[in-house]
Every structure is written in structure tokens, then in C-alpha cells.
Design an enzyme around this catalytic site. Structure first.
Site, PDB file in Angstrom:
ATOM      1  CG  LEU A 375      -2.281  -0.681   1.077  1.00  0.00           C
ATOM      2  CD1 LEU A 375      -2.960  -0.795   2.425  1.00  0.00           C
ATOM      3  CD2 LEU A 375      -3.161   0.063   0.097  1.00  0.00           C
ATOM      4  NE  ARG A 379      -2.156   4.531   2.805  1.00  0.00           N
ATOM      5  CZ  ARG A 379      -2.197   3.372   3.422  1.00  0.00           C
ATOM      6  NH1 ARG A 379      -1.078   2.732   3.688  1.00  0.00           N
ATOM      7  NH2 ARG A 379      -3.344   2.838   3.781  1.00  0.00           N
ATOM      8  CB  VAL A 501      -8.594   5.986  -3.424  1.00  0.00           C
ATOM      9  CG1 VAL A 501      -9.895   6.037  -4.183  1.00  0.00           C
ATOM     10  CG2 VAL A 501      -7.661   7.099  -3.897  1.00  0.00           C
ATOM     11  CD  GLU A 502      -3.880   3.164  -2.735  1.00  0.00           C
ATOM     12  OE1 GLU A 502      -3.803   2.383  -1.752  1.00  0.00           O
ATOM     13  OE2 GLU A 502      -3.540   2.840  -3.868  1.00  0.00           O
ATOM     14  N   GLY A 503      -7.130   4.561   1.666  1.00  0.00           N
ATOM     15  CA  GLY A 503      -7.325   4.937   3.060  1.00  0.00           C
ATOM     16  C   GLY A 503      -7.935   6.311   3.163  1.00  0.00           C
TER      17      GLY A 503
END
Length: 818
Positions: A375, A379, A501-503
Site C-alpha cells: 500500500l 500512497r 482512496v488508499e485509506g
């Protein structure tokens, strides 16, 4: 008076020792020497000397003899520590252990090695990477029309899809031996950023296969057989991948996914094999509607113990062809403001063989560790690239528009209210480009920075939100009308995509940045936790007393740096920026000390006091962003033309740090404790102010001036293919204004004084030529510029039929949306 002088001398000596951070034995020797000197000089009488020996000798003996210290102190303290130690789940532990720490560790620990930062080599693009960006990426950008992609086709054109496959845009991370391009992390970031300046929909399409997805997971964890089969097919575009992680009840908390697989026997390719029967429901999966192979995350169970003793094996990742029986794929979501392929994936009783687990059977149950490590790629590379790209467009176009657009007989960029917004755009974009280059380069140095990637994801997408908002305000009506001329509207609509997105950003800030940073970056905390869990008194003793010395040192450093205006701090450079290095070191020391006090006072509750920990995360984040600015300016040759941006960015960062600390002190449990911390960190009051208006005006003027600074900040931005393109039209108008402005101003002033005849621009221009105010060539140049200017500030208009469902394509039916 002599006694006072002695006391002050002793205090100064103690502070000096604490500021330097000497070991315990040095403190002991210094104290013994002090008593001896006092006795020898008569300052301490025999009774006082004896009392000092009796009172100080046993503690000194215990503290300096590890065996005694462990038995009398550390064993008892370990019991207390274990009682307050916060519980750490297996997924939390894997998240903490995943990835690497990097420059943020220096910033967290209070003594950043500036020289090491400046000597760190950021990535230089290779000739092949440079050529790809200047040619293939440029060609792709020319093929893209974001207005048509979003408003009409709701997809990239078939020609664009073919070009992406043919030129291997989906294989930027795949090694050359498998047919990929094997680009550096910075090259990947630059490719995504440049595409983003033309089409965010296309950029997301390119971004996903090169970040979290089957390619990344296969490279790091796949078996050789899996790599040999899948990677060449991914590289040449025969396979389009997606990765299915999030679901209806699983967003940022991916560790609680309900999707499951059960180890069992089943039939595959006509024979019975040991495998997994899967049931899953995923959504928000980018590229799912067109994917031919999907990576799937699920929780694996083995109730019959066919693989071993554990019934709950844990999160696992597998690779599954999209046309495999039981897989339902192909429907679309409709993301706000974008038209990239995104949709749900479902599966019921989907049987797969065990060797479809990424990495094979040995990687069963290790999927969460795989995911949190990978991930960081999205990020650290992809989302910062998107945020920077949108900001570059806002920066360059706002600077041009503010000089071209006139109100009240002046370019709007001369109005202070507009300059206030422009300063945030300029200083913010400089910060984003600096952070993008530094953060992406970390990957090329072999670092997978989990904390830095969270900082980059949150702050760079949030800063983008503010920059795009400011650009919309400056452009006003020019930016709110959709159509081919609008270069801001779709970025404005798409901001929530980057935020989500991505958290989700809220949780990234409140849980991840400081939650990981406090444990991973601290020199002792994680090891103390491990020693406590292992009941290792010896290790705990060594770590604890080193930790106490560290805390005292950082507290004294923060206080003395505050008292001296950071003059005791170090700077690797002289000149105008030296003071900023020192102030950042001061705030770094303050962060280290305040963090230790917060962890000691709150223990495991600090994790649940999200607003407090988020503010300390903000301090760490601003330290990182400010250091990236200093590094970027240094690496760029310290061009004086960039100084307004650099100073604005640094002063804004220090002001944000101060505001975060103030919020922390104000809300820290116990008014006295919060007040004491505030006094220690800011003993002479709050020293930092928001950037001055004059500095903001310098940034605004630079934005409206062609030159190296403007070009470097907006480097690798797609500038259009001529006056028929929205950005190209603004560029052409701005370039011509650079040549015509003195003549144009002369003409406008003559008209304002009433010296010219006529009511229209054309009539007045002819009058200016006839009266000799302008020569024939000058008049022709002004006419050419005026025609471009009108086109540049114009908005799109449509026939009513064009905006009807029949003209714009079939609108989504209510049932389909539901």
C-alpha cells in the site's frame, strides 16, 4: 550572592550536560566531582558532605550497577509497564512491522541530520525515462480529451486503450526480463503526474496497475512460476489487472474483511485437488469492469486442518482469472468527476486451487503483511503525483489567467485579495512538487517508507483540495462552466476521489501518521514493548534508562532552543535560510519531548485520543514537508527566484506546527500539564506568524512572470498542442502577452483617458493607429493578442440539444444507479 552564583553555575552545568545528552556514568562522575570540590573548598561542610554521600551514593550505585538496577527498579517497573501496555492485534503488529522508516525518523527524534538529507541523492531520470515522458506520454496526452471522456464517452477512447497497451503503460514497474519498462519510482510518479495534468481519468487508469495490484504483489511475493506466466502478459497488455480489497463493510479497516475462503477439496481442470472455496463481495475496485485478472484479498479458514493446526489462517491474497466460474465482474460504479473504470466484484462458491495463492501455499495467511507493505507504493507515488499534477495546472493556469483577465482596468492578479489566494497556490504547489520528488526517490533508494507515505497521501491530497479551491475562486465563472475550455472543473469534482482512496484521509491523519510514527520512529518504544511482551528484564532495563536519558535531553534541548530563538541549533547552510533549519530543529526537539510526555501520561489511551495524536502527527508531517522544500531548493541550485516560494512554504509550515502544538496543549489532560508543556516549548511566547502579505504578493507576482522558477515548479506538465487546446490556448495568450504588454497597456491608457475615438475595441484600435499612438505593427500585435485573450477567457456554450440525454449519451437509469 556567592551561594546564588554557585546555584546558577550548577544549573548551567546541568543544563549543558542535559543539552549535550551525556551518558548516566558522566552524570554520576560529574556529581561526585561536584561533592568532592565542595568538600575540598569548604563550600560543603563535613556534615553536608556526609549527608550528600549518604543521600546520593546509594541511588548512584543502584543506577550504575545494572544487576542491582534490574532487581530493585526495572523488574517492578516492567510489571507496571506490562499492565498499561496497549493491546496490539496481529494486524496492527504486521502494519507496524511493515515497510521502513526513513528521514521522518530523524525529524521525530529531535536531532535531524541536515547534512545527510542534503547529501541524499534524489532520483535522476534516465535517458530512456526522459524520452518516454517527452514522447510516448506526450503523445498519449494529445490523444486525451477529459471533457469528452467524462461528459460524453465515460471512458477512454479505443485508440487510447490500444496505445496504453501497445506502449506498455501498464508495466512501468515490471522488470525488463518480463517485457516491462522497469522504471524508477520517480519516473512512475512523473508519468502519472504528467498524464494527470491532461486527464485524471487516464492517470488513474495507468496508476492502478503500477501500484497496489497483481503486478506489485507478484514481483515481491509471487512464485517463479507465477511470475513467468503472469508478468509477461501484464507487461504487454494481454491482461488487465485489478485488485479487490475494499467491500461494503470494509473501507480503511481492511483487516476486518468478511470475504472468506475455506480450504477443501474440489474439482479443477477435470481432477480433484486441494483448494479454496471462496465467497466475496467487493466494491470500488478500479479497472474491475475491464479486468481480465483480479487479485483478491480474503480471510482463509481451514476447519478440517488440511493445511495444519490453525483453523483461522488469516488474510490471504490470490490471483484469479476474471472469467473463472462463479466470478461476477463487469458492472461499473460512476466516480464523481471522473470516468475511469471502477466497479464491484462478487463471487459465490468460487473454487480455486491452492497454487493460485500469490506466493503459493507458504504465503497463506500472510496477505495482510503483503498488503500493508505494498500500500505504501500507492500512497508514496501515485496519489502524491495526482495531487501535485492538479496543483501544477492550478498554479500555472491561475498565474496566466490572473495576468490576462482584467477588472477595474487592472489585471486581477494585482488585487490583494486575489494575491492572497495565489500565494497559497504558489507556495502550496512548490511544497507538493518538493515532497513528490523526495518521497518518490525514497523508493529508488530501496526504502518503503510507511510513515512518509501516509504523510504524503494525506497532506498532498488535502493541499491539492485547497489549491484547486483557490484556483476556482480566482477563475470564478471561467471555472464553473463545463466544457472543453475548462481545465479546472473536473479536478475540482474529482478531489474527493483522492481524499478517499488508499485509506480515507480522516483516518490516515488521526490513526496512521502518528500511530505508526510514534512507535516506528521512536528509538526505544517498540523495542520496550517487545521486551515487555517477552518478559526480558535485562533488555527492558537497558532500553528504559536509555529512554529516560533521551527524554531529558530532548526536553532540555526544546527549552533552551526556545529560550535562545534556536541559535544553539545547527544549520548546514549560511544565508537567508539558515534560520529556518534551526527553527525546524527546535520544533523537532519539541516533538520528541512532547511525544514522550504524552505516551507516559496517556499510555495506551493515546491511540484512542485521536485528535491529540493527530495534532502531533501534523507536527511531524509539517516537519517533513518543510524539509522537502529545503532539499528541493538546495538540489535546484538555490535559485534566488524561488526564494519567495521557499520562504512562504517554510513560514506556513512553522505556523502550522505552532497551531498543532497549541491545539495539543489546550486539550491535553490536566490544565497544569498542558500549560507546563506550552511554557517549555514556547518559553518566550508564540514565535511564528503566517506568511506576511508582502511575501504573498511576491509569490503572486512570480506566478504571473515567465521564467525558470515558474517552469521548474510546473515541470513535466502537459501544455497542450496549440491554441485550439484549453491549456495550450492560455499558454499561447500568456506568451504573447509577454511581448505585447507594454504596447497593450499604452493603448488601454490612451483609451481610458478618452484620447481614442469609437465605442468598440476595434474602432479604438484603429483610432490609436491613425493618431500614431500605436504603429501599424504594434496595432496588428495588439489585435492578435486581443483575439487570443477573448478566446482564453471565454467559456463554452452549447446548443440545448447537445446537453439533452440524446445529445450527451444515455443518462444512467435510476435502477442502474440504485
Amino acid at each position: 550572592m556567592t551561594t546564588l552564583a554557585v546555584i546558577l553555575l550548577l544549573l548551567a552545568g546541568a543544563l549543558a550536560l542535559a543539552f549535550v545528552g551525556v551518558p548516566l556514568i558522566v552524570w554520576t562522575v560529574a556529581l561526585a566531582a561536584l561533592v568532592a570540590v565542595g568538600a575540598a573548598t569548604g563550600v560543603l561542610g563535613s556534615v553536608a558532605t556526609a549527608a550528600a554521600v549518604v543521600l546520593l551514593g546509594p541511588p548512584a550505585l543502584v543506577l550504575n550497577v545494572p544487576a542491582l538496577r534490574r532487581q530493585l527498579l526495572s523488574a517492578r517497573l516492567l510489571t507496571i509497564f506490562r499492565r498499561v501496555l496497549p493491546p496490539v492485534s496481529q494486524t496492527e503488529r504486521e502494519a507496524l512491522e511493515a515497510g521502513d522508516t526513513w528521514w521522518e525518523t530523524d525529524l521525530f527524534r529531535g536531532r535531524p541530520d541536515w547534512q545527510r538529507l542534503l547529501e541524499t541523492r534524489v532520483t535522476e531520470l534516465s535517458a530512456e525515462e526522459r524520452s518516454f515522458i517527452d514522447n510516448e506520454v506526450e503523445t498519449l496526452c494529445a490523444m486525451l480529451d477529459e471533457d469528452r471522456i467524462v461528459r460524453e464517452d465515460r471512458d477512454l477512447s479505443p485508440a487510447a486503450w490500444d496505445y496504453l497497451r501497445r506502449e506498455r503503460f501498464f508495466s512501468l514497474i515490471i522488470p525488463r526480463r518480463y517485457g516491462g519498462r522497469e522504471f524508477s519510482s520517480l519516473a512512475q510518479s512523473t508519468v502519472v503526474a504528467k498524464i494527470s495534468t491532461r486527464s485524471l481519468s487516464a492517470a488513474v487508469t495507468v496508476m492502478v496497475p503500477n501500484s497496489l495490484g497483481p503486478g506489485e504483489l507478484l514481483l515481491k511475493y509471487g512464485t517463479e512460476a507465477q511470475k513467468d506466466y503472469w508478468l509477461p502478459r501484464l507487461a504487454d497488455g494481454r491482461e488487465i489487472p485489478c485488485f479487490a480489497l475494499t467491500g461494503p463493510d470494509v473501507g480503511s479497516d481492511a483487516g476486518s474483511m468478511p470475504d472468506y475462503g475455506v480450504v477443501c477439496r474440489g474439482e479443477h481442470e477435470g481432477r480433484e485437488v486441494l483448494g479454496i472455496r471462496l465467497n466475496f463481495s467487493k466494491r470500488y475496485i478500479t479497472l474491475a469492469p475491464v479486468a481480465t485478472v483480479l487479485g483478491l484479498a480474503f480471510r482463509l479458514h481451514d476447519p478440517d486442518h488440511l493445511l495444519g493446526e490453525r483453523a483461522d489462517i488469516g488474510i490471504t491474497c490470490a490471483l484469479i482469472p476474471a472469467d473463472h466460474p462463479g466470478v461476477r465482474i463487469g458492472q461499473r460504479h460512476f466516480p464523481m468527476g471522473l470516468a475511469f473504470m471502477n466497479g464491484p466484484i462478487e463471487g459465490e462458491d468460487v473454487f480455486i486451487p491452492l497454487d493460485w495463492i500469490i506466493g503459493g501455499q507458504t504465503m497463506a495467511g500472510r496477505g495482510w503483511r503483503m498488503l500493508v507493505e505494498c500500500l505504501s507504493v500507492g500512497r508514496a507515488i501515485s496519489l502524491p503525483a495526482l495531487g501535485t499534477a492538479a496543483s501544477k495546472v492550478a498554479y500555472r493556469m491561475t498565474g496566466a489567467y490572473a495576468r490576462i483577465r482584467r477588472q477595474f482596468k487592472l489585471p486581477i492578479g494585482r488585487f490583494e485579495g486575489v494575491q492572497e489566494a495565489m500565494a497559497r497556490i504558489g507556495g502550496g504547489t512548490y511544497t507538493l512538487e518538493a515532497a513528490r520528488v523526495l518521497t518518490a526517490s525514497a523508493g529508488d533508494l530501496g526504502v518503503r517508507p510507511s510513515v512518509v507515505s501516509a504523510i504524503a497521501k494525506y497532506h498532498m491530497t488535502e493541499r491539492m483540495r485547497g489549491i484547486v479551491n483557490d484556483a476556482m475562486d480566482v477563475h470564478a465563472g471561467r471555472a464553473v462552466i463545463f466544457g472543453p475550455r475548462n481545465y479546472l472543473g473536473y479536478a475540482y469534482q474529482a478531489v474527493p476521489v483522492g481524499i478517499t482512496v488508499e485509506g480515507a484521509n480522516i483516518l490516515t491523519r488521526s490513526l496512521m501518521i502518528y500511530g505508526q510514527g510514534a512507535i516506528r520512529c521512536h528509538p526505544y518504544v517498540f523495542d520496550e514493548m517487545e521486551a515487555a511482551r517477552a518478559d526480558d528484564v535485562a533488555a527492558f532495563d537497558r532500553l528504559l534508562f536509555s529512554h529516560l536519558g533521551y527524554t531529558v535531553n530532548r526536553g532540555v534541548r526544546a527549552f533552551l532552543l526556545g529560550l535562545t530563538g534556536a541559535r544553539l541549533a545547527r544549520s548546514p547552510a549560511d544565508g537567508e535560510l539558515a534560520g529556518y533549519y534551526r527553527q525546524l530543529e527546535r520544533m523537532s526537539a519539541a516533538l520528541a519531548f512532547v511525544s514522550d510526555v504524552a505516551m507516559a501520561r496517556l499510555g495506551g489511551d493515546l491511540k484512542r485520543r485521536e485528535r491529540l495524536s493527530a495534532r502531533l502527527g501534523d507536527v511531524l508531517s509539517q516537519l517533513y514537508l518543510a524539509s522537502a522544500v529545503l532539499k528541493y531548493h538546495h538540489d535546484g541550485g538555490r535559485d534566488e527566484a524561488e526564494l519567495p516560494y521557499v520562504r512562504w512554504a517554510l513560514e506556513q509550515a512553522l505556523f502550522e506546527i505552532q497551531r498543532a502544538f497549541e491545539g495539543f496543549f489546550e486539550n491535553f489532560p490536566g490544565r497544569f500539564a498542558g500549560g507546563a508543556l506550552r511554557w517549555l516549548v514556547f518559553p518566550l511566547g508564540r514565535p511564528y506568524r503566517a506568511p506576511a502579505d508582502r511575501l504573498g504578493s511576491e509569490v503572486a507576482r512570480s506566478m504571473m512572470t515567465a521564467g525558470a522558477a515558474r517552469d521548474r515548479i510546473s515541470a513535466d506538465m502537459y501544455l497542450g498542442d496549440g491554441p485550439e487546446d484549453a491549456i495550450g490556448r492560455m499558454e499561447a495568450t500568456f506568451a504573447l502577452l509577454e511581448r505585447v504588454e507594454p504596447v497593450y497597456e499604452r493603448f488601454l491608457k490612451a483609451a481610458a483617458r478618452g484620447e481614442l475615438d469609437g465605442h468598440t475595441f476595434e474602432a479604438r484600435l484603429e483610432s490609436a493607429r491613425a493618431q500614431g499612438v500605436l504603429g501599424a505593427e504594434e496595432a496588428a500585435l495588439v489585435a492578435e493578442y486581443e483575439a487570443l485573450r477573448r478566446e482564453a477567457i471565454a467559456t463554452d456554450v452549447f446548443e440545448p440539444s447537445t446537453l439533452s440525454p440524446a445529445g450527451a449519451g444515455e443518462a444512467p437509469r435510476r435502477a442502474d444507479v440504485a
